[in-house]
Design a protein around this motif. Structure first.
Motif, mmCIF file in Angstrom:
data_model
loop_
_atom_site.group_PDB
_atom_site.id
_atom_site.type_symbol
_atom_site.label_atom_id
_atom_site.label_comp_id
_atom_site.label_asym_id
_atom_site.label_seq_id
_atom_site.Cartn_x
_atom_site.Cartn_y
_atom_site.Cartn_z
ATOM 1 N N LYS A 33 0.807 -1.225 0.000
ATOM 2 C CA LYS A 33 0.000 0.000 0.000
ATOM 3 C C LYS A 33 0.841 1.278 0.000
ATOM 4 O O LYS A 33 0.282 2.378 -0.006
ATOM 5 N N ARG A 37 0.137 3.751 -2.890
ATOM 6 C CA ARG A 37 -1.028 4.622 -2.769
ATOM 7 C C ARG A 37 -0.710 5.859 -1.935
ATOM 8 O O ARG A 37 -1.101 6.975 -2.270
ATOM 9 N N ARG A 77 -8.578 8.376 -5.224
ATOM 10 C CA ARG A 77 -7.642 7.253 -5.346
ATOM 11 C C ARG A 77 -8.128 6.066 -4.520
ATOM 12 O O ARG A 77 -8.839 6.222 -3.539
ATOM 13 N N VAL A 78 -7.705 4.860 -4.926
ATOM 14 C CA VAL A 78 -8.152 3.642 -4.260
ATOM 15 C C VAL A 78 -6.967 2.932 -3.630
ATOM 16 O O VAL A 78 -5.809 3.231 -3.910
ATOM 17 N N GLU A 107 -5.880 -0.315 -3.776
ATOM 18 C CA GLU A 107 -5.085 -1.275 -4.524
ATOM 19 C C GLU A 107 -4.174 -0.557 -5.507
ATOM 20 O O GLU A 107 -4.657 0.106 -6.435
ATOM 21 N N ASP A 122 -2.539 -1.536 -7.995
ATOM 22 C CA ASP A 122 -2.634 -1.957 -9.393
ATOM 23 C C ASP A 122 -3.975 -1.620 -10.026
ATOM 24 O O ASP A 122 -4.221 -1.959 -11.183
ATOM 25 N N ASP A 123 -4.866 -0.950 -9.278
ATOM 26 C CA ASP A 123 -6.149 -0.549 -9.851
ATOM 27 C C ASP A 123 -5.909 0.544 -10.893
ATOM 28 O O ASP A 123 -5.294 1.568 -10.601
ATOM 29 N N PRO A 124 -6.399 0.366 -12.135
ATOM 30 C CA PRO A 124 -6.196 1.391 -13.180
ATOM 31 C C PRO A 124 -6.744 2.766 -12.806
ATOM 32 O O PRO A 124 -6.336 3.756 -13.407
ATOM 33 N N LEU A 125 -7.650 2.831 -11.819
ATOM 34 C CA LEU A 125 -8.177 4.135 -11.418
ATOM 35 C C LEU A 125 -7.057 5.057 -10.951
ATOM 36 O O LEU A 125 -7.077 6.259 -11.201
ATOM 37 N N ASN A 126 -6.047 4.489 -10.286
ATOM 38 C CA ASN A 126 -4.928 5.307 -9.840
ATOM 39 C C ASN A 126 -4.164 5.890 -11.028
ATOM 40 O O ASN A 126 -3.711 7.034 -10.990
#
Length: 687
Positions: free
Chosen positions: A293, A296, A329-330, A332, A334-338
């Motif tokens: 984490k 993030r 932001r989330v 994870e 590896d989440d593409p949202l980041n």
């Protein structure tokens, strides 16, 4: 109405669960009962240790239970303990196979526990539906006294699947079991479900119930979650108070969570120094405990630093949007949202960075930003490789007189070349459009939008005088409403027509407007003008512009006193070179020759070549120069193209290579490698 409490092992009807009995190996004997009670005690304590991630202690307790089962000769129960020890090693598949085999003939003393741990194994394998079935099957054993744990784990699965109402019902069922020894945890989980449903008061009540529960051993986590609930309610001071309680809790194992959440609150409160301090603490904790984490947290640290930088430049709105992006932001990494948020931050900063630029600093220059007609040659769009992919269209002109800038006919690609040449929207004071056509007005709204963005991101921009738009009647009719929606006030949009001349340009000069003969009956009728400007030296310049027009006999008279004439080149067929057609009114070779004959400009710039018949711009100008030389008249003519810069004071021309301004006689104009590319204006040293 208060529900009746269930006793451990009591047969009951549960929602969507069929209650049934299966035969177990148990015989009611005092010694056997004592052994079973001990095994249950070890299973319960071992599971608690497992849940606290105390793997060594869990193994010790389960190993002790296995030894007791072996002493009793209970082979199937011994095998069940083996499966349980595989579970705490995360060997879920092996454990599942053992338990499924044992339950084919469920002659187990600990039948309910076998189903329960099969549910745990299946959950670990990601088989949620099968896990729910196993937890429900644990109710088949009337002597199973960990009913609350089965409901609790079903609730966790439903929560992780986003089925929060089902999760809440499961936690409520667990809390109704009288011997359920972990009510604080279910209250906490129930609070999390309410939090996800955005029912913040219910969440806060549940967290408080968790804190009030006996033996609840993770109060710091509940305090932190209460802080999050208050944060989502927008009550930031209370959120800070509860995060602080979490951090003050003895043996609080996850301070990084509270530090991170505290950083978010301070970021929302726009106390960026405090936000950065807590985020750095969180990052250091995550590095040691939950390294996955860290990325993030790094995102937020970067965002906060960017906010600080933007605020230091007075760019408040940009800083606020960076903060909003950070909140989306989330967890994870590896989440593409980041990655999307990264792109948004990067591009959000591009306009503020552009707004902060100074511009070129040029004074008293004419920049030609127009090349070929927008439509010609058509073949380029069909087979661009045949033209070397180098067609240079451009669209328009830009004049700087002292520190005042005038855009003329911002057509296709105007802004591309305007910015490529280093000019800035803050250098623009006036925009002139002579004709309602894409070659003259395609980038008009782009200029308005860029101006609007500059006003947002440069705190000094509001003090500058607004851009004045001078539009021919057809253009004003079409664009006035659009410009208004883009923040351009109607009093800054002026209608210009040939019969109302001259037009004053504040702090700059004036321009005389005349109608051309291009499409004289149509709504797109174009306008020419003569612009009178004062230069930094105090001298004046008259710049004439033909716009789109045929040749008409009054045209030379309109432009006769011009120092510089910008003229467009019309149809380029062979008929334009015939002396036998004196009535041909095209602004072709014959028309331009007649225009030059009737005027005495110090420099003629011919651009917007119509290239359907080939690229002969240089040859065309050479022909004009040749003919006037034969007539003993010395004229200065250049083909205008994107990137051509003329000094208005001394009419020197900028070298495309070294950037030096040199006299007309020293400039050599060269063709590109292929037709229709960008011309180069080279000084003697660079040619």
């Amino acid at each position: 109405m208060t529900k009746k409490k269930k006793k451990a092992g009591e047969k009951k009807e549960v929602r969507k669960v069929s209650v049934f009995k299966k035969t177990s190996a148990r015989t009611h004997d005092a010694k056997v009962d004592a052994v079973l009670d001990e095994l249950k005690r070890l299973l319960t304590k071992g599971h608690r240790a497992y849940r606290r991630h105390e793997v060594g202690e869990a193994k010790r307790l389960f190993s002790e239970g296995k030894g007791i089962a072996e002493e009793q000769g209970w082979e199937r129960d011994t095998a069940m303990f083996n499966a349980v020890m595989l579970i705490i090693e995360a060997r879920f598949d092996e454990a599942s196979r053992i338990l499924e085999f044992l339950l084919e003939e469920p002659l187990l003393n600990l039948l309910g526990y076998a189903y329960y741990y099969l549910g745990i194994a299946r959950k670990g394998m990601g088989e949620d539906e099968a896990a729910i079935t196993s937890f429900r099957d644990s109710f088949c054993d009337p002597d199973y006294d960990a009913v609350g744990e089965s409901w609790e784990n079903m609730g966790i699965i439903f929560f992780e699947r986003g089925e929060y109402d089902k999760a809440i019902r499961c936690f409520e069922e667990a809390l109704e079991v009288t011997n359920y020894d972990n009510p604080g945890f279910s209250w906490y989980l129930k609070g999390n479900a309410y939090l996800e449903k955005n029912e913040y008061d219910e969440a806060l009540a549940s967290y408080q119930k968790a804190l009030d529960s006996a033996n609840y051993d993770t109060p710091g986590v509940a305090w932190d979650s209460m802080g999050l609930a208050y944060f989502k309610k927008g009550e930031y001071e209370k959120a800070i108070d509860y995060y602080s309680k979490a951090l003050a809790t003895p043996n609080y194992e996850t301070p990084g969570y509270a530090w991170f959440n505290m950083g978010i609150v301070y970021q929302r409160k726009e106390l960026l120094e405090d936000a950065l301090e807590y985020m750095i603490k969180a990052r250091d904790w995550y590095k040691d405990h939950e390294s996955a984490k860290v990325e993030r947290v790094e995102y937020f640290i970067r965002d906060i630093k960017q906010q600080k930088a933007l605020r230091s430049k007075g760019l408040k709105e940009a800083a606020e949007e960076v903060g909003k992006i950070a909140s989306l932001r989330v967890t994870e990494p590896d989440d593409p949202l980041n990655l999307i948020m990264d792109i948004l931050v990067e591009n959000r900063n591009k306009v503020p960075k552009y707004a902060a630029k100074r511009g070129t600093g040029y004074r008293d220059v004419l920049a030609v930003l127009k090349g070929w007609s927008s439509f010609i040659p058509v073949e380029f769009f069909v087979e661009p490789r045949g033209f070397g992919n180098q067609l240079s269209q451009g669209g328009g002109y830009f004049i700087k007189a002292m520190d005042k800038g005038i855009v003329i006919d911002p057509g296709v690609d105007f802004l591309v070349y305007f910015t490529k040449e280093g000019f800035h929207i803050k250098e623009v004071n006036h925009v002139f459009v002579s004709r309602n056509h894409m070659e003259h007005s395609a980038n008009l709204t782009g200029i308005a939008d860029l101006y609007h963005q500059w006003l947002i991101y440069d705190p000094k921009a509001e003090k500058s005088a607004p851009i004045q738009f001078h539009l021919n009647p057809g253009t004003k009719r079409e664009y006035l409403e659009t410009l208004s929606r883009m923040g351009i006030r109607s009093e800054n949009v002026h209608r210009i027509a040939g019969r109302k001349t001259p037009y004053a340009l504040k702090d700059l000069g004036a321009f005389d407007v005349f109608g051309t003969t291009y499409d004289p009956k149509g709504a797109s009728k174009s306008l020419g003008f003569v612009l009178n400007v004062r230069l930094e030296s105090g001298e004046k310049r008259r710049i004439g512009y033909t716009s789109d027009t045929d040749f008409f006999k009054e045209l030379p008279a309109r432009l006769k006193d011009s120092d510089i004439i910008l003229t467009h080149f019309s149809i380029a067929g062979p008929e334009g070179f015939e002396d036998s057609k004196p009535n041909n009114n095209r602004l072709n070779y014959q028309g331009l020759r007649r225009l030059i004959e009737g005027t005495r400009a110090k420099l003629y710039v011919i651009s917007k070549f119509w290239g359907a018949r080939g690229d002969y711009r240089i040859e065309f100008v050479d022909k004009l120069l040749y003919d006037f030389k034969k007539r003993k008249r010395n004229v200065k003519i250049i083909p205008g193209d994107v990137g051509c810069l003329v000094n208005l004071s001394d009419l020197t021309i900028r070298c495309s290579n070294c950037g030096a301004f040199v006299p007309y006689e020293e400039i050599k104009i060269t063709k590109p490698e292929g037709d229709f590319g960008q011309l180069a204006y080279l000084c003697g040293k660079c040619s």
